[in-house]
Design a protein around this motif. Structure first.
Motif, PDB file in Angstrom:
ATOM      1  N   LYS A  52     -12.083  -8.370  -9.476  1.00  0.00           N
ATOM      2  CA  LYS A  52     -11.176  -9.098 -10.272  1.00  0.00           C
ATOM      3  C   LYS A  52     -11.527  -9.124 -11.756  1.00  0.00           C
ATOM      4  O   LYS A  52     -10.736  -8.880 -12.685  1.00  0.00           O
ATOM      5  N   GLN A  53     -12.761  -9.601 -12.010  1.00  0.00           N
ATOM      6  CA  GLN A  53     -13.237  -9.632 -13.253  1.00  0.00           C
ATOM      7  C   GLN A  53     -13.247  -8.400 -14.092  1.00  0.00           C
ATOM      8  O   GLN A  53     -12.842  -8.103 -15.023  1.00  0.00           O
ATOM      9  N   GLY A  54     -13.618  -7.237 -13.256  1.00  0.00           N
ATOM     10  CA  GLY A  54     -13.813  -5.871 -13.657  1.00  0.00           C
ATOM     11  C   GLY A  54     -12.078  -5.327 -14.042  1.00  0.00           C
ATOM     12  O   GLY A  54     -11.928  -4.706 -14.978  1.00  0.00           O
ATOM     13  N   PHE A  55     -11.224  -5.701 -13.263  1.00  0.00           N
ATOM     14  CA  PHE A  55      -9.802  -5.458 -13.409  1.00  0.00           C
ATOM     15  C   PHE A  55      -9.272  -6.151 -14.859  1.00  0.00           C
ATOM     16  O   PHE A  55      -8.579  -5.520 -15.630  1.00  0.00           O
ATOM     17  N   GLU A  56      -9.807  -7.493 -15.240  1.00  0.00           N
ATOM     18  CA  GLU A  56      -9.376  -8.158 -16.196  1.00  0.00           C
ATOM     19  C   GLU A  56     -10.154  -7.420 -17.546  1.00  0.00           C
ATOM     20  O   GLU A  56      -9.540  -7.598 -18.458  1.00  0.00           O
ATOM     21  N   GLU A  57     -11.033  -6.747 -17.422  1.00  0.00           N
ATOM     22  CA  GLU A  57     -11.741  -6.467 -18.661  1.00  0.00           C
ATOM     23  C   GLU A  57     -11.445  -5.043 -18.925  1.00  0.00           C
ATOM     24  O   GLU A  57     -11.597  -4.308 -19.985  1.00  0.00           O
ATOM     25  N   MET A  58     -10.354  -4.265 -18.169  1.00  0.00           N
ATOM     26  CA  MET A  58      -9.978  -2.905 -18.309  1.00  0.00           C
ATOM     27  C   MET A  58      -8.695  -3.180 -19.086  1.00  0.00           C
ATOM     28  O   MET A  58      -8.084  -3.992 -19.488  1.00  0.00           O
ATOM     29  N   PRO A  59      -8.582  -1.879 -19.788  1.00  0.00           N
ATOM     30  CA  PRO A  59      -7.535  -1.960 -20.886  1.00  0.00           C
ATOM     31  C   PRO A  59      -6.072  -2.086 -20.180  1.00  0.00           C
ATOM     32  O   PRO A  59      -5.967  -1.777 -19.084  1.00  0.00           O
ATOM     33  N   LEU A  60      -5.224  -2.478 -20.974  1.00  0.00           N
ATOM     34  CA  LEU A  60      -3.882  -2.807 -20.354  1.00  0.00           C
ATOM     35  C   LEU A  60      -3.213  -1.646 -19.902  1.00  0.00           C
ATOM     36  O   LEU A  60      -3.488  -0.558 -20.534  1.00  0.00           O
ATOM     37  N   PRO A  61      -2.320  -1.614 -18.918  1.00  0.00           N
ATOM     38  CA  PRO A  61      -1.421  -0.541 -18.495  1.00  0.00           C
ATOM     39  C   PRO A  61      -0.653   0.254 -19.740  1.00  0.00           C
ATOM     40  O   PRO A  61      -0.358  -0.367 -20.592  1.00  0.00           O
ATOM     41  N   THR A  62      -0.933   1.565 -19.669  1.00  0.00           N
ATOM     42  CA  THR A  62      -0.093   2.270 -20.766  1.00  0.00           C
ATOM     43  C   THR A  62       1.360   2.717 -20.111  1.00  0.00           C
ATOM     44  O   THR A  62       2.261   3.449 -21.026  1.00  0.00           O
ATOM     45  N   VAL A  69       0.803  -1.179   0.102  1.00  0.00           N
ATOM     46  CA  VAL A  69      -0.048   0.060  -0.051  1.00  0.00           C
ATOM     47  C   VAL A  69       0.997   1.341   0.082  1.00  0.00           C
ATOM     48  O   VAL A  69       0.489   2.377  -0.866  1.00  0.00           O
ATOM     49  N   SER A  70       1.907   1.315   0.845  1.00  0.00           N
ATOM     50  CA  SER A  70       2.856   2.586   0.850  1.00  0.00           C
ATOM     51  C   SER A  70       3.665   2.926  -0.382  1.00  0.00           C
ATOM     52  O   SER A  70       4.307   3.875  -0.567  1.00  0.00           O
ATOM     53  N   LYS A  71       3.848   1.652  -0.878  1.00  0.00           N
ATOM     54  CA  LYS A  71       4.507   1.762  -2.369  1.00  0.00           C
ATOM     55  C   LYS A  71       3.713   2.447  -3.230  1.00  0.00           C
ATOM     56  O   LYS A  71       4.329   2.953  -4.543  1.00  0.00           O
ATOM     57  N   ILE A  72       2.534   2.556  -3.265  1.00  0.00           N
ATOM     58  CA  ILE A  72       1.581   3.156  -4.322  1.00  0.00           C
ATOM     59  C   ILE A  72       1.434   4.739  -4.270  1.00  0.00           C
ATOM     60  O   ILE A  72       1.001   5.059  -3.241  1.00  0.00           O
ATOM     61  N   ASN A  73       1.869   5.379  -4.973  1.00  0.00           N
ATOM     62  CA  ASN A  73       2.104   6.746  -5.076  1.00  0.00           C
ATOM     63  C   ASN A  73       1.517   7.286  -6.146  1.00  0.00           C
ATOM     64  O   ASN A  73       1.417   8.744  -6.386  1.00  0.00           O
ATOM     65  N   LYS A  74       0.784   6.684  -6.923  1.00  0.00           N
ATOM     66  CA  LYS A  74      -0.053   7.247  -7.970  1.00  0.00           C
ATOM     67  C   LYS A  74      -1.374   6.560  -8.017  1.00  0.00           C
ATOM     68  O   LYS A  74      -1.806   5.411  -7.817  1.00  0.00           O
ATOM     69  N   THR A  75      -2.534   7.545  -7.937  1.00  0.00           N
ATOM     70  CA  THR A  75      -3.868   7.123  -8.175  1.00  0.00           C
ATOM     71  C   THR A  75      -4.528   6.719  -9.279  1.00  0.00           C
ATOM     72  O   THR A  75      -4.181   7.528 -10.245  1.00  0.00           O
ATOM     73  N   VAL A  76      -4.805   5.282  -9.440  1.00  0.00           N
ATOM     74  CA  VAL A  76      -5.503   4.953 -10.916  1.00  0.00           C
ATOM     75  C   VAL A  76      -6.860   4.503 -10.476  1.00  0.00           C
ATOM     76  O   VAL A  76      -7.224   4.784  -9.295  1.00  0.00           O
ATOM     77  N   GLU A  77      -7.521   4.424 -11.508  1.00  0.00           N
ATOM     78  CA  GLU A  77      -9.066   3.930 -11.196  1.00  0.00           C
ATOM     79  C   GLU A  77      -9.072   3.018 -10.291  1.00  0.00           C
ATOM     80  O   GLU A  77     -10.096   2.716  -9.441  1.00  0.00           O
ATOM     81  N   GLN A  78      -8.339   1.898 -10.457  1.00  0.00           N
ATOM     82  CA  GLN A  78      -8.472   0.721  -9.618  1.00  0.00           C
ATOM     83  C   GLN A  78      -8.174   1.042  -8.127  1.00  0.00           C
ATOM     84  O   GLN A  78      -8.765   0.121  -7.338  1.00  0.00           O
ATOM     85  N   SER A  79      -7.453   1.943  -7.882  1.00  0.00           N
ATOM     86  CA  SER A  79      -7.028   2.252  -6.534  1.00  0.00           C
ATOM     87  C   SER A  79      -8.182   2.570  -5.796  1.00  0.00           C
ATOM     88  O   SER A  79      -8.570   2.373  -4.532  1.00  0.00           O
ATOM     89  N   GLU A  80      -9.128   3.572  -6.304  1.00  0.00           N
ATOM     90  CA  GLU A  80     -10.327   3.997  -5.732  1.00  0.00           C
ATOM     91  C   GLU A  80     -11.417   2.677  -5.603  1.00  0.00           C
ATOM     92  O   GLU A  80     -11.921   2.698  -4.572  1.00  0.00           O
ATOM     93  N   THR A  81     -11.257   1.842  -6.266  1.00  0.00           N
ATOM     94  CA  THR A  81     -12.233   0.611  -6.145  1.00  0.00           C
ATOM     95  C   THR A  81     -11.851  -0.146  -5.015  1.00  0.00           C
ATOM     96  O   THR A  81     -12.509  -0.756  -4.244  1.00  0.00           O
TER      97      THR A  81
END
Length: 322
Positions: A275-285, A234-246
């Motif tokens: 998890k299913q929602g994560f799999e359906e999201m576009p790949l990281p850019t 958790v402490s290593k995550i310094n960027k907020t992405v859509e999945q972080s909110e979830t």
């Protein structure tokens, strides 16, 4: 400074006096030894008291038999006493009743002091042993009720879990937090104290070998290990992405639901959906987004194990009591 007397000290004092009074009333020789035996036999728990008392009684019988034989055969001399102790201690060690060494030594010295074996002396010593052990067992019938303290630890642990999970969600949501983390060491201490008290509570019930609170603290201890494992991620995550909110929303919901109520199936279904929602999201850019999403997947995996631990141990917990 006020002088505080604990319940065990009070039981020991009352028991010693009662043992001497009974032995004196029966006109026994060496009546003071009944108090010594009582003091030695009063233990922290009822089960331990029974174990210690039995060990002392058996050891005393062995000591009296062995010393009576050797004193009569060799003589009532100091070096005979040495031989008796040299022979006696290995026997009680082999029989795993070493708790009885001190008590038996008192009985052996009684025989040495009198200088002869007689039926009346044997009866005298058996009565002293019986009175001392009996009074100790009587005193140990009273043990303080620990339910109030167990409920306190239970409540405090749940409050700490709520706080920790909420603060983790805050960090995931905003990438920073002013939380000082004091609940972490406090939770470790609460879990240790609660589990030890629950174990002592088991030992105070002669025929009961399980305790609902003990299983509860054990469950929370294992869950806390998982929380400690996922915190560095958790402490290593310094960027907020859509999945972080979830995941942050999920942590908040788990935090609000910390209680003995079993909502594990609901949360496991929710993780599966996430998890299913994560799999359906576009790949990281970008590499950074890939690392963040990998950490989030690991956090979800640990949270799933967190829930499975409660599900596996749930059948051992009495929901009404907790």
């Amino acid at each position: 400074m006020s002088l505080k007397i604990g319940y065990r000290t009070l039981k020991t004092a009352v028991g010693a006096g009662l043992a001497v009074a009974i032995a004196q009333a029966l006109h026994l020789d060496f009546y003071g030894s009944a108090a010594i035996i009582t003091i030695l036999c009063i233990s922290v728990t009822r089960r331990d008291s029974l174990k210690v008392s039995w060990a002392r009684f058996v050891a005393c019988m062995i000591g009296m038999l062995l010393s009576g034989m050797l004193f009569e055969l060799i003589g009532y001399q100091p070096w005979t006493l040495t031989l008796i102790i040299l022979a006696f201690i290995p026997i009680v060690v082999r029989l795993k009743i070493t708790e009885g060494i001190a008590t038996s030594s008192v009985i052996i010295l009684h025989l040495y002091t009198v200088g002869e074996m007689s039926f009346s002396l044997v009866i005298n010593e058996i009565l002293i042993i019986t009175i001392g052990i009996g009074v100790a067992l009587l005193m140990n019938l009273y043990m303080p009720n620990s339910d109030r303290a167990l409920r306190h630890y239970h409540k405090e642990i749940e409050l700490h879990f709520k706080k920790i999970l909420h603060e983790l969600s805050v960090y995931l949501r905003y990438g920073e937090s002013d939380w000082d983390g004091k609940e972490i060491p406090e939770t470790v201490e609460l879990l240790s104290k609660g589990k030890n008290l629950a174990m002592r509570n088991i030992q105070n019930h002669i025929l009961r070998y399980e305790d609902q609170y003990y299983y509860y603290f054990k469950m929370r201890e294992k869950q806390f290990e998982i929380i400690e494992r996922l915190m560095p991620y958790v402490s290593k995550i310094n960027k907020t992405v859509e999945q972080s909110e979830t995941v942050a929303d999920f942590l908040d919901e788990v935090s609000d639901a910390v209680s003995p109520i079993n909502r594990v199936p609901y949360f496991l279904d929710k993780i599966k959906t996430m998890k299913q929602g994560f799999e359906e999201m576009p790949l990281p850019t970008s590499r950074e987004e890939f690392e963040v999403r990998s950490s989030l997947l690991y956090i979800m995996h640990e949270l799933e194990e967190y829930l499975h631990i409660k599900d596996r141990l749930w059948n051992h917990v009495d929901k009404k009591k907790l």
